[in-house]
Design a protein around this motif. Sequence first.
Motif, mmCIF file in Angstrom:
data_model
loop_
_atom_site.group_PDB
_atom_site.id
_atom_site.type_symbol
_atom_site.label_atom_id
_atom_site.label_comp_id
_atom_site.label_asym_id
_atom_site.label_seq_id
_atom_site.Cartn_x
_atom_site.Cartn_y
_atom_site.Cartn_z
ATOM 1 N N LEU A 121 88.021 15.194 11.653
ATOM 2 C CA LEU A 121 86.219 15.060 11.125
ATOM 3 C C LEU A 121 85.651 16.374 10.494
ATOM 4 N N ALA A 122 86.104 17.794 11.180
ATOM 5 C CA ALA A 122 85.173 18.607 10.454
ATOM 6 C C ALA A 122 86.425 18.929 9.242
ATOM 7 N N ILE A 123 87.786 18.682 9.288
ATOM 8 C CA ILE A 123 88.309 19.299 8.611
ATOM 9 C C ILE A 123 88.532 18.052 7.727
ATOM 10 N N LEU A 124 88.179 17.101 7.183
ATOM 11 C CA LEU A 124 88.165 16.656 6.398
ATOM 12 C C LEU A 124 86.357 17.132 5.574
ATOM 13 N N ALA A 125 85.279 16.549 6.318
ATOM 14 C CA ALA A 125 84.221 16.912 5.638
ATOM 15 C C ALA A 125 84.545 18.382 4.985
ATOM 16 N N VAL A 126 85.290 19.293 5.511
ATOM 17 C CA VAL A 126 85.366 20.368 4.950
ATOM 18 C C VAL A 126 86.055 20.207 2.763
ATOM 19 N N GLY A 127 86.756 19.923 3.040
ATOM 20 C CA GLY A 127 87.879 18.928 2.122
ATOM 21 C C GLY A 127 86.162 18.150 0.636
#
Length: 187
Positions: free
Chosen positions: A100-106
């Motif tokens: 979820l954190a990686i998706l948010a940064v993306g």
Amino acid sequence: QVDVAAMVQLFGYVDVTDTGFIVAVLSIAFNPLFWNVVARWEHKTGALSRVFGSRHAACYCLGAAILVLNCVRSHCFTEAMKSQPKLEGWDCQWTYYSGLAILAVGTVFVISSFLALGFTGTFLGDYFGILMEEKVTSFPFSVLDNPMYWGSTAIYLGWSLMHASPAGLLLTAVVAISYTIAVLYEG
């Protein structure tokens, strides 16, 4: 020497012959090929601008087509992921929230790229003769080159981790390879 045991284990969870997986790979590869071929064709011939009556209308129509194709690609990606087994060791809160954190940064990179470039800057307006006054160097372009491509790749990576999907990770690699080729072609 390289230890390929992790890759061998990962491939044990992925059926690359599954029709949904193949369709996802084809949709991932097709998108950047499509927009680069159409944009270069427009740049050489001006055909779309003539058909639509203006450069802006043609660019907006190509942008709309790219957005639709992106939705199709994301759907195919998700369906291919859902049809393949999860990696049980990754099916936990830590992996989910990391994804979820990686998706948010993306998502931040994709949205901020769009806001910095605008619609025609995002959707190949330069091939239509719609030029920006100067090169965009503000965030996210101040952080990395091609932030929309790498942000999109991060979104797929995060989505794959959230679903503990080895197939998703492999498809994310296909996304990264497709964008790497697109960057080389566009450069």
